[in-house]
Design a protein around this motif. Sequence first.
Motif, PDB file in Angstrom:
ATOM      1  N   GLU A   1       0.844  -1.194   0.000  1.00  0.00           N
ATOM      2  CA  GLU A   1       0.000   0.000   0.000  1.00  0.00           C
ATOM      3  C   GLU A   1       0.885   1.252   0.000  1.00  0.00           C
ATOM      4  OE1 GLU A   1      -4.206   0.853   0.214  1.00  0.00           O
ATOM      5  OE2 GLU A   1      -3.225  -1.087   0.445  1.00  0.00           O
ATOM      6  N   ALA A   2       0.487   2.283  -0.775  1.00  0.00           N
ATOM      7  CA  ALA A   2       1.272   3.511  -0.834  1.00  0.00           C
ATOM      8  C   ALA A   2       0.529   4.703  -0.246  1.00  0.00           C
ATOM      9  CB  ALA A   2       1.677   3.809  -2.281  1.00  0.00           C
ATOM     10  N   LYS A   3      -0.778   4.562  -0.014  1.00  0.00           N
ATOM     11  CA  LYS A   3      -1.574   5.719   0.429  1.00  0.00           C
ATOM     12  C   LYS A   3      -2.307   5.427   1.736  1.00  0.00           C
ATOM     13  CE  LYS A   3      -2.393   8.198  -3.848  1.00  0.00           C
ATOM     14  NZ  LYS A   3      -1.832   7.320  -4.904  1.00  0.00           N
TER      15      LYS A   3
ATOM     16  N   ARG B   1       2.049  12.469   3.427  1.00  0.00           N
ATOM     17  CA  ARG B   1       3.280  11.671   3.396  1.00  0.00           C
ATOM     18  C   ARG B   1       3.242  10.595   4.474  1.00  0.00           C
ATOM     19  NH1 ARG B   1       7.271  13.666   0.231  1.00  0.00           N
ATOM     20  NH2 ARG B   1       8.878  12.521   1.331  1.00  0.00           N
TER      21      ARG B   1
ATOM     22  N   ARG C   1       5.898   4.774   5.064  1.00  0.00           N
ATOM     23  CA  ARG C   1       5.722   3.620   4.179  1.00  0.00           C
ATOM     24  C   ARG C   1       6.691   2.497   4.530  1.00  0.00           C
ATOM     25  NH1 ARG C   1       5.066   5.990  -1.820  1.00  0.00           N
ATOM     26  NH2 ARG C   1       5.124   3.739  -2.212  1.00  0.00           N
TER      27      ARG C   1
ATOM     28  N   ALA D   1       5.901  -0.862   3.711  1.00  0.00           N
ATOM     29  CA  ALA D   1       5.174  -1.982   3.112  1.00  0.00           C
ATOM     30  C   ALA D   1       5.867  -2.592   1.899  1.00  0.00           C
ATOM     31  CB  ALA D   1       3.763  -1.527   2.721  1.00  0.00           C
ATOM     32  N   SER D   2       7.004  -2.061   1.462  1.00  0.00           N
ATOM     33  CA  SER D   2       7.605  -2.575   0.220  1.00  0.00           C
ATOM     34  C   SER D   2       9.097  -2.878   0.323  1.00  0.00           C
ATOM     35  CB  SER D   2       7.345  -1.599  -0.927  1.00  0.00           C
ATOM     36  OG  SER D   2       5.960  -1.544  -1.208  1.00  0.00           O
TER      37      SER D   2
ATOM     38  N   ARG E   1      -2.817   2.211   9.565  1.00  0.00           N
ATOM     39  CA  ARG E   1      -3.094   3.043   8.397  1.00  0.00           C
ATOM     40  C   ARG E   1      -3.854   4.308   8.802  1.00  0.00           C
ATOM     41  NH1 ARG E   1      -5.579   2.646   2.500  1.00  0.00           N
ATOM     42  NH2 ARG E   1      -7.560   2.168   3.498  1.00  0.00           N
TER      43      ARG E   1
ATOM     44  N   LEU F   1       1.939   2.584   6.950  1.00  0.00           N
ATOM     45  CA  LEU F   1       1.589   1.487   6.038  1.00  0.00           C
ATOM     46  C   LEU F   1       2.541   0.316   6.216  1.00  0.00           C
ATOM     47  CD1 LEU F   1       1.009   3.806   2.971  1.00  0.00           C
ATOM     48  CD2 LEU F   1      -0.766   2.591   4.260  1.00  0.00           C
TER      49      LEU F   1
ATOM     50  N   ARG G   1       2.599  -4.327   5.662  1.00  0.00           N
ATOM     51  CA  ARG G   1       2.113  -5.281   4.672  1.00  0.00           C
ATOM     52  C   ARG G   1       1.315  -6.431   5.289  1.00  0.00           C
ATOM     53  NH1 ARG G   1       4.296  -5.313  -0.355  1.00  0.00           N
ATOM     54  NH2 ARG G   1       3.462  -6.924  -1.726  1.00  0.00           N
TER      55      ARG G   1
ATOM     56  N   GLU H   1      10.493   6.527  12.051  1.00  0.00           N
ATOM     57  CA  GLU H   1       9.459   5.621  11.540  1.00  0.00           C
ATOM     58  C   GLU H   1       9.348   4.368  12.416  1.00  0.00           C
ATOM     59  OE1 GLU H   1       9.652   6.690   6.787  1.00  0.00           O
ATOM     60  OE2 GLU H   1      11.173   5.328   7.582  1.00  0.00           O
TER      61      GLU H   1
END
Length: 366
Positions: free
Chosen positions: A23-25, A31, A34, A36-37, A324, A329, A331, A351
Amino acid sequence: MASTQRPAPQPGILDIAPYVGGEAKAPGFERPIRLASNESALGPSPKVIAAYHAHADEIFRYPDGHSTALREALGKRHGIDPARIVCGGGSDDVINLLTSAYAGPGDEVLYGRHGFSLYPIAARTAGATPIAVPEKDLTFDVDATLARVTAKTKIVFIANPNNPTGTFIPRDELKRLQAGLPKSVLLVIDAAYAEFVVRNDYESGIELATREPNVVMTRTFSKIYALGGMRIGWCYGSAEIVDVLNRIRAPFNVSSAAQLCGVAAIEDVVAVDRAREHNDIWRPWLTRELEALGLTLTRSVANFVLARFPKGGPQADAAWDYLRQHGILVRKVGVYHLPEYLRITIGKEYEMRAVVDALREFLRQA
Ligand SMILES: *Cc1c(COP(=O)(O)O)cnc(C)c1O
């Protein structure tokens, strides 16, 4: 009269569940944090960004279709023959090429049950049948895999370390896997996270791919080099396999900007060391903090952790929603048969502190 006939895709294609990225949003957050990737926490080297900007006026030219400078830089960095490297638009591209070249209808492609979800997609794309082999302790099981090999087996995939579990098998086990396979079976060692691993019983696959004609190692610039947006991956294998891939790949499969950025990234050794050192501090920190909150973690050696929620799938889903709503975000890994877990990428210090604080609050309310 309107005909009901229409073009039909190849058998197996409609059985594919499309790959779902991180997820990116997060609604309400411009902002979000993130995680999740699995993109490297510190972002790309400033030297890479400078190389990208400097190239702007040249983008009307076709790239070098053989990624020559990039392969030479990789060869020098890893002490391997550039002629035995093929570059692609991300390692996803290379994985798809390998699968289509070596497996087809009636063939079987083996991978670990909790292995990277691209492997079954690539197998079905090629018309082959993906076979998920059970794992042990969320770790690739060499014996179970060897036991599942039949005359139909054409490819065995192992991500080492694996995404999303973060677990790995040591050099000796990898060797035992290769030694136990028929020479006609292609062993693909996906070492997307190799640069993060600091254990001396780890082998990325370079040793095996150098020696054994049925072994290919794949690598990516999307993880420690933080160049996921550029789409650069590569593989290293025998001259025969390289020849096969060069026949079927798109002629200009790596953009000129990607090639330049890749070379600049390889040359900035200090940036890679910094990224690894950051990971070596914050993965153990995050692991300890989450365990203190009552979560159970796998022994990840990569740049992410996999955390199990004590109350199972619904609690993991609720935690994902809660994070979220707080602009964080991570995963979900239900597609990996791990619904009670969440995967969290190692990010910057603030973070990491934010995700721990949010999960502490979530679990207090739970
Ligand atoms: C992220 C990832 C890749 C994909 O990398 P790209 O080069 O961005 O296509 C491949 N394998 C594993 C195990 C990954 O986690």
